[in-house]
Write an enzyme that holds these catalytic residues in place. Structure first.
Site, PDB file in Angstrom:
ATOM      1  N   GLU A 324      26.852  35.143  10.685  1.00  0.00           N
ATOM      2  CA  GLU A 324      28.541  34.914   9.744  1.00  0.00           C
ATOM      3  C   GLU A 324      29.661  35.271   8.850  1.00  0.00           C
ATOM      4  O   GLU A 324      30.701  34.873   9.045  1.00  0.00           O
ATOM      5  CB  GLU A 324      27.035  34.736   8.555  1.00  0.00           C
ATOM      6  CG  GLU A 324      27.504  34.279   7.505  1.00  0.00           C
ATOM      7  CD  GLU A 324      26.599  34.808   6.056  1.00  0.00           C
ATOM      8  OE1 GLU A 324      26.807  34.266   5.030  1.00  0.00           O
ATOM      9  OE2 GLU A 324      25.521  35.423   6.520  1.00  0.00           O
ATOM     10  N   ALA A 371      32.209  30.838  25.081  1.00  0.00           N
ATOM     11  CA  ALA A 371      32.479  32.285  25.303  1.00  0.00           C
ATOM     12  C   ALA A 371      30.566  32.810  24.687  1.00  0.00           C
ATOM     13  O   ALA A 371      31.410  34.115  24.243  1.00  0.00           O
ATOM     14  CB  ALA A 371      32.989  32.407  24.094  1.00  0.00           C
ATOM     15  N   ILE A 413      33.176  30.923  30.471  1.00  0.00           N
ATOM     16  CA  ILE A 413      33.741  32.880  30.964  1.00  0.00           C
ATOM     17  C   ILE A 413      32.682  33.780  31.010  1.00  0.00           C
ATOM     18  O   ILE A 413      31.570  33.522  30.275  1.00  0.00           O
ATOM     19  CB  ILE A 413      34.369  32.936  29.026  1.00  0.00           C
ATOM     20  CG1 ILE A 413      35.477  32.328  28.990  1.00  0.00           C
ATOM     21  CG2 ILE A 413      34.472  34.512  29.254  1.00  0.00           C
ATOM     22  CD1 ILE A 413      35.801  32.186  27.735  1.00  0.00           C
ATOM     23  N   LYS A 417      30.304  41.526  35.898  1.00  0.00           N
ATOM     24  CA  LYS A 417      28.859  41.986  36.581  1.00  0.00           C
ATOM     25  C   LYS A 417      27.965  40.906  36.503  1.00  0.00           C
ATOM     26  O   LYS A 417      26.527  41.523  36.912  1.00  0.00           O
ATOM     27  CB  LYS A 417      27.943  42.419  34.871  1.00  0.00           C
ATOM     28  CG  LYS A 417      28.693  43.686  34.529  1.00  0.00           C
ATOM     29  CD  LYS A 417      28.337  44.438  32.547  1.00  0.00           C
ATOM     30  CE  LYS A 417      29.020  45.396  32.427  1.00  0.00           C
ATOM     31  NZ  LYS A 417      30.601  45.003  32.442  1.00  0.00           N
ATOM     32  N   VAL A 462      36.940  44.113  28.544  1.00  0.00           N
ATOM     33  CA  VAL A 462      38.581  44.078  27.985  1.00  0.00           C
ATOM     34  C   VAL A 462      39.060  44.806  26.851  1.00  0.00           C
ATOM     35  O   VAL A 462      37.686  45.497  26.120  1.00  0.00           O
ATOM     36  CB  VAL A 462      38.991  42.339  27.168  1.00  0.00           C
ATOM     37  CG1 VAL A 462      38.433  41.050  27.816  1.00  0.00           C
ATOM     38  CG2 VAL A 462      37.580  42.328  26.533  1.00  0.00           C
TER      39      VAL A 462
END
Length: 629
Positions: A324, A371, A413, A417, A462
């Site tokens: 949220e 994503a 995406i 791994k 990233v």
């Protein structure tokens, strides 16, 4: 407009103008005295003064044309001196023209042409000297007050622009003590009053001797510096800060460089990586004016996707995330930065089929960027049922709805791994890859009605993402350490979030469906070396590194391709297509049904056993699930 009062920032215009006028009068009197002797000068002194006051009018015209009074004397440059010389020349020519045309010698003191010329030389010299003296004195005062003594790396246009910026800055942050050059012919020369030094092992010692604490990097030298790890290591280990021009503000090669554009290099700047070139114009053509749904819109990748796509003015953005507060931040960002775009921010889980079906039915997205996922390896190792429910079930919900409602393209995406997974999280993402690829094949083979093309993008860590090692290390260093690294030899691939998102957008929009795109992540980085660099950058050299041992499910290195996978080239040298084994949609769908039932019973061991059945290459490491292998 002239300011008729003193200020702290500059000498008022009227003072500069008054000084220049007095200089003209005094210079002409001195030259008249030298040419005509003391007796004659004394006899006509007051008449001479009146004559010069009349002749001052043409000089004032020259000052006004060249605006010699408008420059700040302490920042005088060659251009300012040039304007002074031209203004005085205008005055001389105008006075001589006045003498010839108005025959002023009848009622004023005769000042011959050669006297005017010599007076011009003398007055110009005095004005030059005054400006240079004021600049010199100001530089001494401001340099004594400057916060940092610095060297500049680069002796060409960029280095000179930086040096000029330092001289102009007020209040002074930097005191220039030297230049650094890679060329053989520059060291030993003097530039702007300071020496040029060679870039070699002695540089740190020289900078220390000059009490320099920072190196400012010319934009033309930034790439060379970042690739020279030996140089950066020497500087950082010696406690010398490195400043570069912010990447977002590219230098055009001509204009000045504001010192406000300089920022101290961060670890992201020093990681070895190649520049990524993406055809964003082609991506923009496909996404402009489209209806787009983004899951995980409040996460590190999802939020950057929102920012990049919003710039292309889609007709509708539907943004979905179950967090949220971060989602509220996205809502505020859209209202602030992209008020003209219709953006719906929804707080819900992708596993809530009814909620998601309402969004698909109501807004009919043409593109879906998926994503949303649980990504933390140790957390998912402890909670495999949640990994299955959120990552696998959630992906299946979104993918099935994309087919049902005719989405043009679905971009998932994934992660490195998922390759030869050693943990629950990686295996859950591999199952997601298998499902959407099988779904795409079923549509192409005519076994299922639909038009949706399913594309998967796979890449590594990233930089700076939520929960990644860099924010963790920063916090540990701030608290005085120790910095915790799991293993001395653990390595990872890294990429900047904006770079990763650009590649996702290009691969996702350019793919034709069924592909798993893998990104060239550059050179892997040893995490222990990353920790040492961050400690050096922080200046907290007393912070130690503590090795804690590999976490559950963690392996020493990540892979982008599996053992049985090969790649094909694509439209971008940084993007390859992984050639993986294909699976039948009906088979994988049935297996996922069984897996979901086990997950709902929270039977962790049997849940993981089923995951290993779906992905045979999944071999657990540092995990209680190793007994299943």
């Amino acid at each position: 407009m002239a300011q008729w009062y003193f200020t702290k920032k500059a000498t008022p215009y009227w003072m500069v103008l008054l000084f220049d006028c007095l200089t003209i009068i005094v210079a002409n009197i001195i030259v008249f005295l030298l040419y005509n002797g003391a007796t004659t000068t004394a006899a006509v002194f007051w008449k001479l003064v009146c004559t010069l006051l009349v002749y001052l009018i043409p000089y004032l015209i020259g000052f006004r044309i060249m605006r010699t009074y408008a420059g700040v004397m302490r920042y005088s440059s060659f251009a300012d001196l040039y304007r002074v010389a031209i203004a005085n020349a205008i005055g001389v020519v105008s006075v001589e023209a006045l003498r010839l045309l108005a025959n002023t010698d009848k009622w004023l003191v005769t000042i011959r042409w050669r006297e005017l010329i010599f007076a011009w030389l003398l007055a110009t010299g005095i004005m030059f000297a005054a400006r240079i003296l004021i600049k010199f004195l100001f530089d001494i005062i401001r340099e004594d007050r400057a916060q940092k003594r610095v060297f500049i790396y680069g002796t060409k246009g960029g280095g000179m622009a930086l040096a000029k910026s330092i001289r102009m800055e007020s209040p002074a942050r930097f005191h220039l003590r030297g230049f650094v050059s890679d060329s053989n012919d520059m060291p030993g020369h003097i530039l702007q009053g300071v020496r040029v030094y060679r870039n070699n092992e002695e540089l740190v010692k020289i900078m220390k001797a000059e009490h320099a604490t920072a190196l400012l990097v010319s934009p033309l030298k930034a790439e060379r510096l970042m690739s020279n790890t030996e140089m950066t290591e020497r500087l950082l280990n010696a406690g010398i800060a490195i400043y570069t021009v912010q990447q977002a503000q590219q230098w055009d090669g001509k204009s000045d460089i504001s010192t406000m554009q300089l920022h101290e290099v961060d670890i992201e700047d020093l990681l070895p990586r190649d520049e990524i070139d993406v055809d964003l114009e082609a991506v923009e053509k496909l996404l402009r004016g489209r209806r787009i749904l983004i899951t995980g819109s409040a996460g590190s990748i999802g939020s950057e996707m929102v920012r990049q796509i919003a710039k292309w003015e889609p007709s509708q953005l539907v943004l979905v995330d179950q967090a949220e507060t971060p989602q509220h931040d996205i809502r505020l960002m859209m209202a602030r930065d992209f008020p003209g775009i219709k953006a719906l921010t929804v707080v819900t889980s992708i596993t809530e089929r009814k909620s998601m079906e309402y969004l698909f039915a109501q807004y009919r997205p043409e593109y879906v960027f998926h994503a949303a996922a649980y990504k933390h390896v140790p957390m998912m190792e402890d909670n495999p049922s949640e990994a299955v429910t959120n990552n696998i079930v959630g992906t299946r919900v979104i993918a099935d709805l994309a087919v049902k409602y005719g989405v043009n393209k679905f971009v998932m995406i994934s992660t490195d791994k998922a390759v030869n997974p050693t943990n629950v999280m990686g295996c859950s993402k591999r199952i997601c890859e298998i499902y959407v690829q099988a779904l795409d094949k079923a549509i192409k083979d005519g076994k299922m009605n639909g038009v949706t093309q399913f594309v998967t993008t796979r890449f590594g860590n990233v930089l700076g993402s939520n929960g990644s090692v860099i924010p963790l290390f920063r916090e540990q260093i701030r608290k005085g350490g120790p910095v915790t690294v799991t293993h001395p030899d653990i390595i990872r691939f890294f990429m900047l979030i904006p770079e990763a998102c650009k590649l996702v957008l290009e691969a996702g929009t350019m793919g034709h469906g069924g592909e798993i795109f893998v990104f060239d992540m550059g050179k892997p980085v040893r995490i222990a070396d990353l920790a040492r660099r961050m400690i050096s950058l922080s200046g907290a050299h007393n912070v130690t590194i503590k090795f804690t041992g590999l976490r559950d499910g963690e392996k020493l290195y990540e892979e982008v391709l599996g053992n049985e996978e090969h790649t094909k080239p694509t439209f971008n040298k940084k993007i390859k297509i992984a050639q993986v084994r294909e699976q039948d949609y009906a088979d994988i769908n049935a297996q996922i049904d069984e897996l979901c039932k086990l997950a709902l019973e929270y039977d962790n061991m049997n849940t993981v056993r089923m995951m290993k059945k779906i992905v045979p290459e999944y071999k657990s490491q540092n995990s209680i699930y190793q007994e299943l292998d």
